[in-house]
Design an enzyme around this catalytic site. Sequence first.
Site, mmCIF file in Angstrom:
data_model
loop_
_atom_site.group_PDB
_atom_site.id
_atom_site.type_symbol
_atom_site.label_atom_id
_atom_site.label_comp_id
_atom_site.label_asym_id
_atom_site.label_seq_id
_atom_site.Cartn_x
_atom_site.Cartn_y
_atom_site.Cartn_z
ATOM 1 N N ASP A 231 1.552 1.971 2.903
ATOM 2 C CA ASP A 231 2.655 2.088 1.940
ATOM 3 C C ASP A 231 3.424 0.791 1.759
ATOM 4 O O ASP A 231 4.637 0.807 1.533
ATOM 5 C CB ASP A 231 3.622 3.221 2.338
ATOM 6 C CG ASP A 231 2.900 4.521 2.585
ATOM 7 O OD1 ASP A 231 2.018 4.850 1.773
ATOM 8 O OD2 ASP A 231 3.195 5.187 3.588
ATOM 9 N N LYS B 47 0.803 -1.815 -2.085
ATOM 10 C CA LYS B 47 -0.458 -2.451 -2.481
ATOM 11 C C LYS B 47 -0.771 -2.236 -3.958
ATOM 12 O O LYS B 47 -1.351 -3.103 -4.598
ATOM 13 C CB LYS B 47 -1.625 -1.923 -1.627
ATOM 14 C CG LYS B 47 -1.551 -2.376 -0.174
ATOM 15 C CD LYS B 47 -2.731 -1.898 0.629
ATOM 16 C CE LYS B 47 -2.665 -0.440 1.033
ATOM 17 N NZ LYS B 47 -1.624 -0.067 1.988
ATOM 18 N N GLY C 242 -2.382 7.031 -1.436
ATOM 19 C CA GLY C 242 -1.692 7.417 -2.673
ATOM 20 C C GLY C 242 -1.089 6.186 -3.320
ATOM 21 O O GLY C 242 -0.377 5.428 -2.676
ATOM 22 N N HIS C 243 -1.432 5.970 -4.566
ATOM 23 C CA HIS C 243 -0.892 4.830 -5.300
ATOM 24 C C HIS C 243 -0.273 5.339 -6.586
ATOM 25 O O HIS C 243 -0.919 6.065 -7.325
ATOM 26 C CB HIS C 243 -2.018 3.863 -5.706
ATOM 27 C CG HIS C 243 -2.565 3.072 -4.573
ATOM 28 N ND1 HIS C 243 -3.748 2.399 -4.641
ATOM 29 C CD2 HIS C 243 -2.070 2.829 -3.349
ATOM 30 C CE1 HIS C 243 -3.965 1.779 -3.500
ATOM 31 N NE2 HIS C 243 -2.967 2.041 -2.698
ATOM 32 N N GLN D 240 -4.225 2.380 3.469
ATOM 33 C CA GLN D 240 -3.478 2.444 4.744
ATOM 34 C C GLN D 240 -3.106 1.024 5.209
ATOM 35 O O GLN D 240 -2.858 0.179 4.371
ATOM 36 C CB GLN D 240 -4.254 3.216 5.820
ATOM 37 C CG GLN D 240 -4.363 4.713 5.546
ATOM 38 C CD GLN D 240 -5.499 5.090 4.623
ATOM 39 O OE1 GLN D 240 -6.610 4.618 4.767
ATOM 40 N NE2 GLN D 240 -5.248 5.959 3.667
HETATM 41 P P1 IMP Z 1 -5.116 10.873 8.096
HETATM 42 O O1 IMP Z 1 -5.524 9.567 7.513
HETATM 43 O O2 IMP Z 1 -4.811 11.931 7.079
HETATM 44 O O3 IMP Z 1 -6.067 11.333 9.159
HETATM 45 O O4 IMP Z 1 -3.720 10.639 8.860
HETATM 46 C C1 IMP Z 1 -3.617 9.864 10.054
HETATM 47 C C2 IMP Z 1 -2.330 9.057 10.061
HETATM 48 O O5 IMP Z 1 -2.386 8.054 9.049
HETATM 49 C C3 IMP Z 1 -1.072 9.871 9.764
HETATM 50 O O6 IMP Z 1 -0.001 9.325 10.503
HETATM 51 C C4 IMP Z 1 -0.843 9.632 8.294
HETATM 52 O O7 IMP Z 1 0.499 9.801 7.918
HETATM 53 C C5 IMP Z 1 -1.276 8.173 8.179
HETATM 54 N N1 IMP Z 1 -1.717 7.829 6.832
HETATM 55 C C6 IMP Z 1 -2.882 8.169 6.238
HETATM 56 N N2 IMP Z 1 -2.941 7.661 4.990
HETATM 57 C C7 IMP Z 1 -1.802 6.950 4.810
HETATM 58 C C8 IMP Z 1 -1.305 6.178 3.732
HETATM 59 O O8 IMP Z 1 -1.925 5.989 2.671
HETATM 60 N N3 IMP Z 1 -0.071 5.610 3.927
HETATM 61 C C9 IMP Z 1 0.615 5.738 5.081
HETATM 62 N N4 IMP Z 1 0.178 6.470 6.112
HETATM 63 C C10 IMP Z 1 -1.021 7.064 5.982
#
Ligand code: IMP
Length: 433
Positions: free
Chosen positions: A13, A16, A40-41, A224
């Site tokens: 977040d 990007k 998410g963008h 991420q």
């Molecule tokens: P997962 O990717 O859904 O397995 O989540 C694992 C961890 O990564 C959690 O703490 C999520 O909140 C974090 N996470 C996954 N995708 C994002 C993102 O796009 N932005 C910020 N945190 C993320």
Amino acid sequence: MSATVIVGGQWGDEGKAKVVDFLMGGHDVVMRFQGGANAGHTVVTGAGRFAFHQIPSGLLYPHVTAILGNGMVIDPQAFLSELQDLVARGIDVKGRIHISSAAQIVMPYHRMIDNLLEADLKKESIGVTGKGIGPAYADKYLRRGLRMGLFLKDKAELFDIVKTKVNDANKLLVLFGAPPLSAEKVASDFAGMRDRLAGLVVDTQELVHDMKARGKRILLEGAQGALLDIDHGTYPFVTSSSCTVGGAVTGTGLAPRDIGRVIGIFKAYLTRVGNGPMPSELTGDSGNELRERGHEYGTTTGRPRRCGWFDVVGGRYSVLLSGYDEIVLTKLDVISGLPRVKLCVAYELDGRRVTSFPQNPEDLARCTPVFEKMPGWSAEEIKVDRYDALPAGARAFIERIEKGIGARVSFISTGAAREETIVRDGAYSFDRT
Ligand code: IMP
């Protein structure tokens, strides 16, 4: 033409999407290399607000081709609805999207297992997005996953393969005490998607090399961030893919020598969604204030993001992992107008001052931040278009970050609009034709 890689430098977040949008004019191809619908963008253009999860946001530029790389885990149903939304809003996608036949498929049972595992962890939960990411990658490494090449098979064969997989997964769901899925229904849903997906699925490893050989300017878009990387992040509070620059190689099929430039994106402060240690976190009123100032709510899940001051220790570690040629510092406007700002320049761990990032999560959780305070600057003063026109306080803040993390800040974002970006002398220049 060598590729440019963009990666998140913190816990995701970092903004990007704005950077991709800013750089896209100078590139022809955008390729995602890891993650899936957990990302998410949001991009705002004259045509309105667009939310992207799996399709690279650069597609909004009419000259751009988008590729979903082999390192991704793709939810085909969610992909098709994202695509449909773009088409309904007048974006011509014909011939402009390719999906790697080697990308893994996120199955409906992956989403269920993701949520069941999370519920099982109770207080120790990771705070996953619930999009099935971890279980899909787990199946990849167990060599039980289905890949997007499935959609190149004929419908009857595809139906049988999916039905068998769902029946297998049902054995696991039953162990969790969850209702089994209807294998017939899932298989027929997948067969129903076949014709819409088959034309998009290709062997992207050869494709991207071919584009490179033809002089196409390629941007590799990470999702991420470094501290959520499966190997280098704050395990187990991480996502399940390689978010650092290494992922851009394994997740695309390009070789390290094909990468010409790595750009790290950092927010001028820090946010994190989900659980896990975050030494510079601000709790209470100051954390809430930063959250409201920065509108820090997740694009994918709507969850409030945890907020804190910029962490130089984590930033330096991130620089080591991806070797950024330069840094983009986003959302400087959010911390402008405060009487003073802070940087977390070290941690204190059991009475010792540490400046390297502890790998043991229990150690990291026991770290307390050592803050350096700096005078603030006014919000109006940063609405300039040259670095040396920024107020002295803002420049001192940026230069302290550079010194601490060991990388140069070349771009500074001072607002959501494309024009609200300061490009510093010596920054990566690209032909934006
Ligand atoms: P997962 O990717 O859904 O397995 O989540 C694992 C961890 O990564 C959690 O703490 C999520 O909140 C974090 N996470 C996954 N995708 C994002 C993102 O796009 N932005 C910020 N945190 C993320």
